[in-house]
Enzyme design. Structure first.
Site, short mmCIF file in Angstrom:
data_model
loop_
_atom_site.label_atom_id
_atom_site.label_comp_id
_atom_site.label_asym_id
_atom_site.label_seq_id
_atom_site.Cartn_x
_atom_site.Cartn_y
_atom_site.Cartn_z
N LYS A 1 51.16 13.58 39.68
CA LYS A 1 50.28 14.75 39.63
C LYS A 1 51.04 16.07 39.64
O LYS A 1 50.60 17.06 40.20
CB LYS A 1 49.25 14.72 40.78
CG LYS A 1 48.54 13.40 40.97
CD LYS A 1 48.03 12.79 39.67
CE LYS A 1 46.99 13.64 38.98
NZ LYS A 1 46.63 13.10 37.63
N HIS B 1 58.05 7.90 37.67
CA HIS B 1 57.90 8.62 38.94
C HIS B 1 58.97 8.19 39.93
O HIS B 1 58.80 8.36 41.14
CB HIS B 1 56.53 8.32 39.58
CG HIS B 1 55.35 8.88 38.85
ND1 HIS B 1 55.33 10.14 38.28
CD2 HIS B 1 54.11 8.34 38.61
CE1 HIS B 1 54.14 10.35 37.73
NE2 HIS B 1 53.39 9.28 37.92
N SER C 1 45.24 17.16 43.69
CA SER C 1 45.11 16.45 42.42
C SER C 1 45.25 14.94 42.62
O SER C 1 44.52 14.15 42.01
CB SER C 1 46.18 16.94 41.44
OG SER C 1 46.04 16.32 40.19
#
Length: 284
Positions: free
Chosen positions: A44, A99, A129
């Site tokens: 995010k 990530h 988010s």
């Protein structure tokens, strides 16, 4: 029912995307090419936005690929089996997405000329988010409440681990010639200037018309209307579109509409403690 997860080296990863085997392969066996470009983020933090920007830059500003090929095929998630197979079959230069924290990033990268673009974002906006995304994304598991998610985020007890550890780990490499740091806030404040800096880093010189095309086709509105990146193509067992919109607001400062005064004060205290070692002026 609580979502299941994969644990690898002390960090939780979502099932359905990753396995201990796929993560082990990504860390220890993934073949890195010298012209690979890695799009690295904590969740995010502008991952999809950067995929669109980099795809457009690599294609000279031409939006046809962005508008016809899913972003997961243009910039595969090589930490999962399907993404690994896609990555292995991509022609160079490859755009790859993950990530991963620095400690389990592909070891081969550190002996290559490959490049990393690392996008970071105000962690308060990341938290908000991430909370809304988790309500939609089935493998992530719906949060019990905002406050419960807030505490888990501060404690690093969320998928992909601690934001603080992720950022501080990667920031140790700041100054390396093949790693480019940029913030979500910078992209918002000056998208054209950011695109120009990225072009220079990638050695991809575009003319004014091409840069304009990148900026226009990587706008929030353009991405919202592009089914190749707005996640509307994902099956319902992965993404429940009735619970929200993947590209929700795309703004800075939305945390102010969610945090109580007490939460804001608590976040600031934890932030100061965990970021004490970084001598960095972030744009938030």
């Amino acid at each position: 029912m609580a979502a299941q997860y994969v644990q690898y080296k002390g960090i939780k990863f979502p099932c359905g995307y990753n396995s201990a085997e796929s993560l082990q392969i990504a860390e220890n066996e993934f073949h890195v090419r010298d012209d690979d470009i890695f799009n690295v983020t904590y969740p995010k933090s502008g991952t999809v936005w950067m995929i669109e920007i980099l795809s457009l830059i690599l294609n000279g500003g031409d939006p046809s690929l962005n508008q016809s090929v899913l972003n997961s095929l243009r910039a595969p998630w090589f930490t999962c089996q399907l993404g690994l197979e896609t990555a292995q079959n991509l022609l160079s230069p490859r755009l790859l997405t993950c990530h991963l924290p620095i400690q389990i990033f592909p070891k081969a990268f550190f002996h290559s000329k490959a490049k990393v673009i690392y996008t970071l974002r105000d962690p308060r906006d990341v938290l908000v988010s991430y909370f809304h995304f988790s309500k939609m994304c089935i493998p992530f598991g719906e949060p019990k409440s905002f406050n419960h998610f807030f505490e888990n985020f501060l404690n690093g007890d969320v998928l992909f681990g601690s934001w603080f550890d992720h950022i501080t780990g990667w920031m140790k490499l700041k100054g390396k010639s093949n790693i480019f740091f940029i913030s979500y806030e910078q992209l918002h404040q000056d998208l054209r200037g950011s695109v120009e800096h990225l072009c220079h880093f990638l050695g991809k010189e575009l003319d004014e018309a091409a840069i304009t095309s990148v900026v226009q086709n990587a706008s929030f509105e353009a991405m919202q209307n592009n089914s190749m990146c707005n996640s509307t193509m994902l099956p319902k067992e992965f993404m429940d579109q009735t619970k929200g919109t993947f590209l929700r607001k795309g703004i800075c400062g939305d945390w102010k509409t969610h945090f109580t005064v007490a939460q804001s004060e608590r976040f600031d205290k934890v932030y100061q403690e965990k970021m004490r070692g970084l001598k960095e002026n972030f744009p938030w």
